[in-house]
Design a protein around this motif. Structure first.
Motif, PDB file in Angstrom:
ATOM      1  N   PHE A   1       0.818  -1.210   0.000  1.00 43.64           N
ATOM      2  CA  PHE A   1       0.000   0.000   0.000  1.00 43.64           C
ATOM      3  C   PHE A   1       0.856   1.266   0.000  1.00 43.64           C
ATOM      4  CE2 PHE A   1      -3.124   3.075   1.881  1.00 43.64           C
ATOM      5  CZ  PHE A   1      -3.996   3.075   0.794  1.00 43.64           C
ATOM      6  N   ALA A   2       2.054   1.214   0.585  1.00 44.78           N
ATOM      7  CA  ALA A   2       2.933   2.392   0.550  1.00 44.78           C
ATOM      8  C   ALA A   2       3.284   2.756  -0.890  1.00 44.78           C
ATOM      9  CB  ALA A   2       4.201   2.133   1.363  1.00 44.78           C
ATOM     10  N   ASP A   3       3.451   1.758  -1.759  1.00 46.70           N
ATOM     11  CA  ASP A   3       3.664   2.048  -3.180  1.00 46.70           C
ATOM     12  C   ASP A   3       2.418   2.686  -3.787  1.00 46.70           C
ATOM     13  OD1 ASP A   3       6.382   0.620  -4.188  1.00 46.70           O
ATOM     14  OD2 ASP A   3       5.486  -0.557  -2.591  1.00 46.70           O
ATOM     15  N   HIS A   4       1.248   2.155  -3.418  1.00 47.97           N
ATOM     16  CA  HIS A   4       0.010   2.721  -3.953  1.00 47.97           C
ATOM     17  C   HIS A   4      -0.153   4.186  -3.522  1.00 47.97           C
ATOM     18  CE1 HIS A   4      -1.516  -1.712  -3.631  1.00 47.97           C
ATOM     19  NE2 HIS A   4      -0.698  -1.547  -4.655  1.00 47.97           N
ATOM     20  N   ILE A   5       0.273   4.492  -2.307  1.00 47.44           N
ATOM     21  CA  ILE A   5       0.175   5.862  -1.790  1.00 47.44           C
ATOM     22  C   ILE A   5       1.008   6.817  -2.654  1.00 47.44           C
ATOM     23  CG2 ILE A   5       0.897   7.378   0.120  1.00 47.44           C
ATOM     24  CD1 ILE A   5       0.146   5.041   2.048  1.00 47.44           C
ATOM     25  N   VAL A   6       2.254   6.468  -2.873  1.00 46.68           N
ATOM     26  CA  VAL A   6       3.142   7.344  -3.646  1.00 46.68           C
ATOM     27  C   VAL A   6       2.722   7.342  -5.122  1.00 46.68           C
ATOM     28  CG1 VAL A   6       5.537   7.808  -4.300  1.00 46.68           C
ATOM     29  CG2 VAL A   6       5.003   7.045  -1.971  1.00 46.68           C
ATOM     30  N   PHE A   7       2.313   6.175  -5.612  1.00 42.96           N
ATOM     31  CA  PHE A   7       1.785   6.097  -6.977  1.00 42.96           C
ATOM     32  C   PHE A   7       0.639   7.078  -7.166  1.00 42.96           C
ATOM     33  CE2 PHE A   7      -1.559   4.609  -9.813  1.00 42.96           C
ATOM     34  CZ  PHE A   7      -0.869   4.444 -11.001  1.00 42.96           C
ATOM     35  N   GLY A   8      -0.267   7.140  -6.198  1.00 40.57           N
ATOM     36  CA  GLY A   8      -1.443   8.011  -6.304  1.00 40.57           C
ATOM     37  C   GLY A   8      -1.072   9.444  -6.644  1.00 40.57           C
ATOM     38  N   ALA A   9      -0.019   9.940  -5.995  1.00 39.39           N
ATOM     39  CA  ALA A   9       0.390  11.332  -6.225  1.00 39.39           C
ATOM     40  C   ALA A   9       0.937  11.518  -7.642  1.00 39.39           C
ATOM     41  CB  ALA A   9       1.434  11.736  -5.186  1.00 39.39           C
ATOM     42  N   PHE A  10       1.761  10.583  -8.103  1.00 40.04           N
ATOM     43  CA  PHE A  10       2.325  10.705  -9.454  1.00 40.04           C
ATOM     44  C   PHE A  10       1.252  10.487 -10.530  1.00 40.04           C
ATOM     45  CE2 PHE A  10       6.317  10.287  -7.142  1.00 40.04           C
ATOM     46  CZ  PHE A  10       7.123  11.193  -7.819  1.00 40.04           C
TER      47      PHE A  10
ATOM     48  N   GLU B   1      11.057   5.268 -13.374  1.00 37.39           N
ATOM     49  CA  GLU B   1      11.107   3.847 -13.749  1.00 37.39           C
ATOM     50  C   GLU B   1      10.214   3.021 -12.817  1.00 37.39           C
ATOM     51  OE1 GLU B   1      15.604   3.946 -15.722  1.00 37.39           O
ATOM     52  OE2 GLU B   1      15.308   3.061 -13.744  1.00 37.39           O
ATOM     53  N   TRP B   2      10.243   3.364 -11.526  1.00 34.52           N
ATOM     54  CA  TRP B   2       9.350   2.705 -10.561  1.00 34.52           C
ATOM     55  C   TRP B   2       7.891   3.011 -10.894  1.00 34.52           C
ATOM     56  CZ3 TRP B   2       6.190   5.818  -7.586  1.00 34.52           C
ATOM     57  CH2 TRP B   2       5.401   5.164  -6.639  1.00 34.52           C
ATOM     58  N   PHE B   3       7.612   4.280 -11.218  1.00 35.17           N
ATOM     59  CA  PHE B   3       6.231   4.680 -11.539  1.00 35.17           C
ATOM     60  C   PHE B   3       5.723   3.897 -12.757  1.00 35.17           C
ATOM     61  CE2 PHE B   3       3.323   7.906 -13.619  1.00 35.17           C
ATOM     62  CZ  PHE B   3       2.268   7.695 -12.749  1.00 35.17           C
ATOM     63  N   GLU B   4       6.563   3.733 -13.754  1.00 37.02           N
ATOM     64  CA  GLU B   4       6.168   2.949 -14.939  1.00 37.02           C
ATOM     65  C   GLU B   4       5.880   1.499 -14.554  1.00 37.02           C
ATOM     66  OE1 GLU B   4       5.699   3.958 -18.200  1.00 37.02           O
ATOM     67  OE2 GLU B   4       5.970   6.028 -17.531  1.00 37.02           O
ATOM     68  N   ARG B   5       6.708   0.948 -13.632  1.00 36.88           N
ATOM     69  CA  ARG B   5       6.436  -0.418 -13.147  1.00 36.88           C
ATOM     70  C   ARG B   5       5.062  -0.477 -12.477  1.00 36.88           C
ATOM     71  NH1 ARG B   5      11.749  -0.556 -11.805  1.00 36.88           N
ATOM     72  NH2 ARG B   5      11.545  -0.044  -9.604  1.00 36.88           N
ATOM     73  N   CYS B   6       4.747   0.562 -11.718  1.00 32.97           N
ATOM     74  CA  CYS B   6       3.444   0.588 -11.031  1.00 32.97           C
ATOM     75  C   CYS B   6       2.299   0.726 -12.038  1.00 32.97           C
ATOM     76  CB  CYS B   6       3.388   1.729 -10.018  1.00 32.97           C
ATOM     77  SG  CYS B   6       4.446   1.470  -8.590  1.00 32.97           S
TER      78      CYS B   6
END
Lengths: 243, 243
Positions: B195-204, B224-229
């Motif tokens: 969920f911590a990834d989902h949190i930061v993903f949400g902002a981007f 690169e992480w955002f593209e993975r998400c």
């Protein structure tokens, strides 16, 4: 605390865990943030251990030159270096103790906290307390410390230190995510402390042990959390008085 | 996607999970960071759900005025509001799905990531994309948005937006802890997303959906992480094209 002579006498004979940790002239005042993380992690797991004080210029001799940074942990035949690797080792080998990570997600996020701490807290402590650290070293370490750090910073140690209000305020602002978190739970790791708390504690304890400079007010929520951490494990952190 | 008429027809009859999420004029382009966190969390848990698009000025009518922020989740008789509370609800009620927190320490540290994200990423997105957000709202929402945000910022919406290089560089610097973490593991939560990834993903994702402005280079480790998400869960995040 053991001397290196004691270790040669006892080494490898199923003795208790040994933690090699950085000291200055006064061997009773360990100050390395990374070593403090592991002191708390060991107590968190309920493990007995003895510490071996090591000045900067002797770190390379630990366990026959195993590595050039502290902390180093010896546990029976195992020698582990690097604070995060030691925490992983303790979590894997002492699963019955309290959790440091509590699983892969807790471990992964503790890495993020470590990255944040190294890039936010550590540069600040260095910027306000570098001369305090220098002052507590023995003579051989002082020469080594000045030479290596002045090469790194590209300036005299004395020029690195700055404590102007703008600098301190920027540091305080960077702690807002901690304050918001500590408003809804007592520890960064939630209801109980975990290794992420030990990581951030290490940085504040480093400053507390080496310097009389206080960038935050006592009623700051971050300082209230720090005081709670000093109380943990029968006051392990308080065993060394503030500078 | 359901209309509110469909919901009245089906409401409370054991239907699938409903996620109320914020939209502008175009109902197919949800943009709220908090709603995106939950879209990914639901997919992470392998749950079927339907979304209900809600403009700003209708949020207060959701589920008979249950609360004034989105996301709101209805799951059978349960109605849950607030993205973090929804994630906790999903973790507790769907323990067989992939873990969002994986235990109390993972949950606690996700709170810290949420606090960091709200105080680092969200103000930046607002500062560069506020007029982009305004532009995609319907007329009633535009009036509401301008009135409430101008009262909050104490200036015209147009004056809030600034994209000068110093501002963008300071934002980029604030991401260094993420870069350091992503150098040693693929996700903020470790080997797998949480969920911590989902949190930061949400902002981007918020920035990606509302604005053509790109503060980071494509080869930045964070991007690169955002593209993975964006690739996760059959490309759930890519279902809405970039602005």
């Amino acid at each position: 605390m053991l001397s290196r002579f004691d270790i040669m006498e006892q080494g490898g004979n199923g003795m208790s865990i040994l933690l090699y940790e950085l000291v200055g002239q006064d061997e009773t005042r360990p100050f390395s943030p990374h070593c403090w993380k592991i002191r708390l992690a060991l107590r968190h797991k309920g493990l007995d251990f003895q510490t071996v004080p090591v000045p900067f210029t002797s770190v390379r001799h630990i366990e026959n030159g195993f590595d050039r940074t502290v902390p180093v942990l010896r546990d029976g035949k195992d020698v582990v270096q690097d604070s995060f690797a030691i925490a992983e080792y303790l979590e894997a080998n002492y699963p019955d103790g309290r959790p440091l990570f509590g699983g892969e997600i807790g471990r992964g996020l503790a890495r993020l906290v470590e990255s944040w701490s190294q890039r936010t807290l550590h540069p600040f402590v260095t910027s306000v307390a570098l001369m305090d650290i220098y002052s507590l070293l023995d003579e051989a370490d002082k020469e080594h410390f000045r030479r290596t750090r002045e090469a790194f910073f590209g300036m005299k140690l004395e020029e690195v230190v700055h404590r102007d209000p703008t600098h301190v305020e920027a540091f305080s602002q960077a702690l807002n995510p901690l304050r918001a978190t500590l408003k809804i739970q007592p520890y960064l790791s939630g209801r109980e402390p975990g290794f992420a708390d030990h990581i951030v504690f290490g940085a504040f304890q480093w400053l507390r042990v080496v310097s009389p400079f206080h960038p935050l007010k006592p009623d700051d929520r971050v300082m209230e959390w720090f005081e709670r951490c000093l109380d943990l494990y029968d006051g392990e952190g308080r065993r060394v008085a503030a500078a």
